[in-house]
Design a protein around this motif. Structure first.
Motif, mmCIF file in Angstrom:
data_model
loop_
_atom_site.group_PDB
_atom_site.id
_atom_site.type_symbol
_atom_site.label_atom_id
_atom_site.label_comp_id
_atom_site.label_asym_id
_atom_site.label_seq_id
_atom_site.Cartn_x
_atom_site.Cartn_y
_atom_site.Cartn_z
ATOM 1 N N ARG A 160 0.855 -1.186 0.000
ATOM 2 C CA ARG A 160 0.000 0.000 0.000
ATOM 3 C C ARG A 160 0.888 1.232 0.000
ATOM 4 O O ARG A 160 1.466 1.590 1.014
ATOM 5 C CB ARG A 160 -0.905 -0.034 1.245
ATOM 6 N N ILE A 161 1.006 1.866 -1.155
ATOM 7 C CA ILE A 161 1.947 2.985 -1.289
ATOM 8 C C ILE A 161 1.412 4.259 -0.656
ATOM 9 O O ILE A 161 2.190 5.067 -0.127
ATOM 10 C CB ILE A 161 2.324 3.213 -2.781
ATOM 11 N N ALA A 162 0.098 4.441 -0.700
ATOM 12 C CA ALA A 162 -0.482 5.699 -0.203
ATOM 13 C C ALA A 162 -1.966 5.509 0.071
ATOM 14 O O ALA A 162 -2.532 4.440 -0.199
ATOM 15 C CB ALA A 162 -0.281 6.808 -1.225
ATOM 16 N N ASN A 163 -2.576 6.545 0.627
ATOM 17 C CA ASN A 163 -4.011 6.527 0.893
ATOM 18 C C ASN A 163 -4.609 7.892 0.601
ATOM 19 O O ASN A 163 -4.122 8.890 1.122
ATOM 20 C CB ASN A 163 -4.256 6.171 2.371
ATOM 21 N N VAL A 164 -5.623 7.916 -0.241
ATOM 22 C CA VAL A 164 -6.299 9.182 -0.535
ATOM 23 C C VAL A 164 -6.965 9.682 0.746
ATOM 24 O O VAL A 164 -7.554 8.898 1.493
ATOM 25 C CB VAL A 164 -7.364 8.991 -1.640
ATOM 26 N N ILE A 165 -6.853 10.993 1.004
ATOM 27 C CA ILE A 165 -7.455 11.528 2.232
ATOM 28 C C ILE A 165 -8.978 11.538 2.090
ATOM 29 O O ILE A 165 -9.517 11.626 0.988
ATOM 30 C CB ILE A 165 -6.913 12.937 2.579
ATOM 31 N N SER A 166 -9.659 11.443 3.219
ATOM 32 C CA SER A 166 -11.124 11.328 3.217
ATOM 33 C C SER A 166 -11.787 12.500 2.488
ATOM 34 O O SER A 166 -12.765 12.314 1.761
ATOM 35 C CB SER A 166 -11.644 11.263 4.649
ATOM 36 N N ALA A 167 -11.255 13.701 2.691
ATOM 37 C CA ALA A 167 -11.879 14.893 2.100
ATOM 38 C C ALA A 167 -11.866 14.862 0.580
ATOM 39 O O ALA A 167 -12.666 15.549 -0.061
ATOM 40 C CB ALA A 167 -11.174 16.155 2.609
ATOM 41 N N GLN A 203 0.863 2.356 13.152
ATOM 42 C CA GLN A 203 1.082 3.190 11.972
ATOM 43 C C GLN A 203 -0.213 3.891 11.616
ATOM 44 O O GLN A 203 -1.280 3.275 11.675
ATOM 45 C CB GLN A 203 1.436 2.312 10.765
ATOM 46 N N ASN A 204 -0.101 5.172 11.223
ATOM 47 C CA ASN A 204 -1.340 5.760 10.722
ATOM 48 C C ASN A 204 -1.581 5.237 9.313
ATOM 49 O O ASN A 204 -0.658 4.990 8.549
ATOM 50 C CB ASN A 204 -1.324 7.299 10.798
ATOM 51 N N PHE A 205 -2.826 5.020 8.984
ATOM 52 C CA PHE A 205 -3.222 4.363 7.745
ATOM 53 C C PHE A 205 -4.362 5.207 7.173
ATOM 54 O O PHE A 205 -5.488 5.136 7.642
ATOM 55 C CB PHE A 205 -3.671 2.939 8.105
ATOM 56 N N GLY A 206 -4.027 6.051 6.206
ATOM 57 C CA GLY A 206 -4.991 7.044 5.749
ATOM 58 C C GLY A 206 -5.256 8.009 6.893
ATOM 59 O O GLY A 206 -4.499 8.036 7.870
ATOM 60 N N ASP A 207 -6.329 8.789 6.791
ATOM 61 C CA ASP A 207 -6.599 9.756 7.866
ATOM 62 C C ASP A 207 -7.716 9.298 8.789
ATOM 63 O O ASP A 207 -8.179 10.042 9.632
ATOM 64 C CB ASP A 207 -6.907 11.146 7.276
ATOM 65 N N ALA A 208 -8.164 8.042 8.640
ATOM 66 C CA ALA A 208 -9.258 7.581 9.482
ATOM 67 C C ALA A 208 -9.046 6.140 9.949
ATOM 68 O O ALA A 208 -9.996 5.436 10.263
ATOM 69 C CB ALA A 208 -10.584 7.709 8.729
ATOM 70 N N ALA A 209 -7.796 5.710 9.964
ATOM 71 C CA ALA A 209 -7.515 4.355 10.448
ATOM 72 C C ALA A 209 -6.118 4.298 11.047
ATOM 73 O O ALA A 209 -5.252 5.120 10.728
ATOM 74 C CB ALA A 209 -7.638 3.338 9.317
ATOM 75 N N ILE A 210 -5.937 3.337 11.916
ATOM 76 C CA ILE A 210 -4.626 3.074 12.507
ATOM 77 C C ILE A 210 -4.376 1.578 12.347
ATOM 78 O O ILE A 210 -5.294 0.768 12.505
ATOM 79 C CB ILE A 210 -4.577 3.563 13.976
ATOM 80 N N LEU A 211 -3.147 1.264 11.973
ATOM 81 C CA LEU A 211 -2.800 -0.128 11.694
ATOM 82 C C LEU A 211 -1.910 -0.653 12.813
ATOM 83 O O LEU A 211 -0.828 -0.122 13.060
ATOM 84 C CB LEU A 211 -2.065 -0.210 10.353
ATOM 85 N N LEU A 212 -2.393 -1.684 13.496
ATOM 86 C CA LEU A 212 -1.605 -2.314 14.551
ATOM 87 C C LEU A 212 -0.970 -3.583 13.991
ATOM 88 O O LEU A 212 -1.664 -4.402 13.384
ATOM 89 C CB LEU A 212 -2.498 -2.683 15.744
ATOM 90 N N THR A 213 0.342 -3.724 14.190
ATOM 91 C CA THR A 213 1.036 -4.923 13.718
ATOM 92 C C THR A 213 1.585 -5.665 14.924
ATOM 93 O O THR A 213 2.302 -5.088 15.740
ATOM 94 C CB THR A 213 2.169 -4.544 12.745
#
Lengths: 309, 223
Positions: free
Chosen positions: A260-267, B5-15
């Motif tokens: 997963r290289i990146a994530n589009v922001i929710s907005a 790790q933050n994962f996008g702006d609405a999730a957190i990834l626990l490893t």
């Protein structure tokens, strides 16, 4: 009640989706353009997240068997009511026996049609969202068909509304999408990270509600990676071995094994939903704080919209 | 050591570990169970996987830093998970459904009877759900049954089909394309869209056992 005279290209019953079943492999589903969805419901005085029709590229022809109020937002598909052009982004009064149809798609990809009082449909796992891969939701888990009938809720009493033009569909040939680094971002080589952030990626024809397949400079990790499947959230950009990124959307599977290289922001997810195959994306990194600020700005904009009425 | 790790702006990834082990798996499940129990209003959903747990949250209700603080302060004992559930799944290995049995036999050098015996003898741990609704990934298949996927995937495989792919075995939960070698079929729905009380046959952490039924029993199963 409404009846479907012609289904259009791909018309789905959608709502906010199934939020609590991803532990079981059930995707979120729901509308792709959540902004347009909320605005459509707002236009018709719906306070809850009622089901709407998500109309892709070519609109349906439908007949109203009772008078009601509707709102059309998102893509501009040139709606016609009883043969006369009607505006999008404002409350429309629909008389009994009226026929709504659509013309050419002149902007965006997906229009949202909301009905005052919503649609009366049974919920499955808390939602009416159509998820075609598992034949779940909607009328029987498939896009609308000719002859389908959908019961409408009771229209609400409210003032006629208009969406401010700053919130209209912003589809553009090339969209700059803001992203955050994904969990495996650091596994990609320097050249790939530069390519990802500086070049254009075209949305391929083989794109759907599960994801946008992109075409552009190939992306590679330093070493071949063999990951165990892990979570996917809306906007996750994964890179399969061919190096062409895929932006995952509402119907995406809940887990995946590609980096997963990146994530589009929710907005920005709603803007993304209005780009169609052949359009381009540019990815721009922002910080988590910026992403959250943009989110809050958007929430405030929606909150003020309700207050102003 | 848990990785955050933050994962996008609405999730957190626990490893919980780099490789899949029973211990790591137990931690994933214990954390998911704990978070379900405490039912925090700002947690939107959970995606437990092999070695990770994705926690989706609502940034309008809690900041990333605050959530990180809450999670780091949580004491979760891997033993807090309840007793394990054993799910017995009938499979008809008749050639009507086991359409790739010959190929698996050719690859493994085993007879159909041996394949069925090895497949039903084993208890499998459900390491995670994903791919399609209700689909479960099973750990622990007998090495002698390992068999590569089909060269070219089939366009449509009916739900209930039981297959082998590489080191994995499983059951298609919905009709979908797929490249697994098919050795049988279960009459039991893995994902039941109509059963409001139990849409999904198994949960993460369950133990799955297959048992063999004949064509007659398969046909009569739901009567």
């Amino acid at each position: 009640m409404i009846s479907i005279t012609q289904p259009g290209f791909y018309t789905l019953i959608q709502d906010a989706g199934r939020a609590h079943y991803r532990s079981y492999g059930m995707p979120l589903s729901g509308v792709l353009d959540t902004d347009a969805y909320r605005l459509a419901n707002w236009l018709v005085g719906n306070t809850k997240q009622e089901a709407v029709l998500e109309i892709t590229l070519k609109g349906p022809v439908l007949k109203f068997h009772s008078a009601t109020m509707i709102g059309i937002t998102g893509a501009d598909l040139q709606p016609l009511l009883n043969g006369k052009p009607v505006p999008t982004n404002q409350t429309l009064s629909v008389p009994k026996d009226a026929v709504l149809q659509f013309g050419k798609c002149i902007k965006g990809c997906r229009a949202y049609l909301a009905f005052s009082g919503g649609l009366c449909l049974p919920k499955m796992m808390g939602s009416t969202a159509t998820y075609t891969e598992a034949k779940v939701g909607g009328l029987s888990g498939v896009p609308l068909q000719k002859g389908d009938c959908i019961p409408l809720g009771n229209p609400k009493a409210f003032q006629l509304r208009k969406v401010p033009s700053r919130l209209h569909c912003k589809a553009t040939k090339t969209l700059a999408v803001r992203v955050l680094p994904g969990p495996e971002n650091t596994l990609f080589d320097k050249k790939s990270l530069v390519s990802f952030e500086t070049s254009e990626y075209k949305i391929a024809t083989a794109s759907n509600r599960m994801g946008y397949r992109m075409e552009g400079l190939a992306l590679q990790t330093f070493h071949p990676v063999n990951l165990l499947s892990s979570g996917i959230v809306p906007g996750t950009i994964q890179v399969p071995p061919n190096g062409q990124p895929i932006v995952l959307l509402a119907d995406a599977q809940t887990t995946g094994g590609y980096p997963r290289i990146a994530n589009v922001i929710s907005a920005d997810l709603s803007f993304l939903a209005q780009q169609k195959p052949g359009d381009c994306l540019r990815f721009r990194m922002v910080t988590l704080a910026q992403a959250h600020d943009l989110w809050i700005q958007k929430e405030n904009m929606f909150a003020n919209l309700s207050d102003a009425d | 050591m848990i990785g955050y790790q933050n994962f996008g702006d609405a999730a957190i990834l626990l490893t919980f570990g780099e490789v899949y082990t029973e211990k790591v798996q137990l931690e994933v499940r214990a954390w998911a169970a704990h978070l379900r129990k405490v039912n925090l209003s700002y947690v939107a959903d959970l995606i437990p996987a092999y070695t990770t747990l994705t926690i989706l949250y609502k940034p309008s209700e809690i900041s990333y830093e605050e959530l990180l603080g809450v999670l780091k302060g949580m004491k979760v004992e891997p033993r807090s998970v309840g007793p394990e559930r054993v799910v017995k799944i009938p499979v008809c290995y008749d050639p009507v459904f086991g359409i790739d049995m010959q190929q698996v036999a050719a690859h493994t050098g085993l007879s159909a009877a041996q394949i069925i015996r090895l497949h039903t003898e084993q208890s499998y741990r459900v390491s995670m759900l994903g791919f399609t609704p209700g689909f479960f990934y099973l750990a622990g298949m007998d090495k002698r049954l390992f068999c590569p996927r089909k060269e070219s995937p089939r366009l449509r495989i009916e739900s209930g089909a039981v297959g082998i792919a590489g080191e994995q075995t499983g059951v298609y939960s919905v009709d979908s394309p797929g490249g697994w070698q098919l050795i049988g079929k279960t009459p039991v729905p893995i994902f039941d869209r109509h059963n409001k009380d139990a849409h999904f046959l198994v949960n993460q952490g369950d133990v799955v056992q297959f048992y063999s039924i004949d064509l007659e029993e398969f046909k009569n199963y739901n009567r």
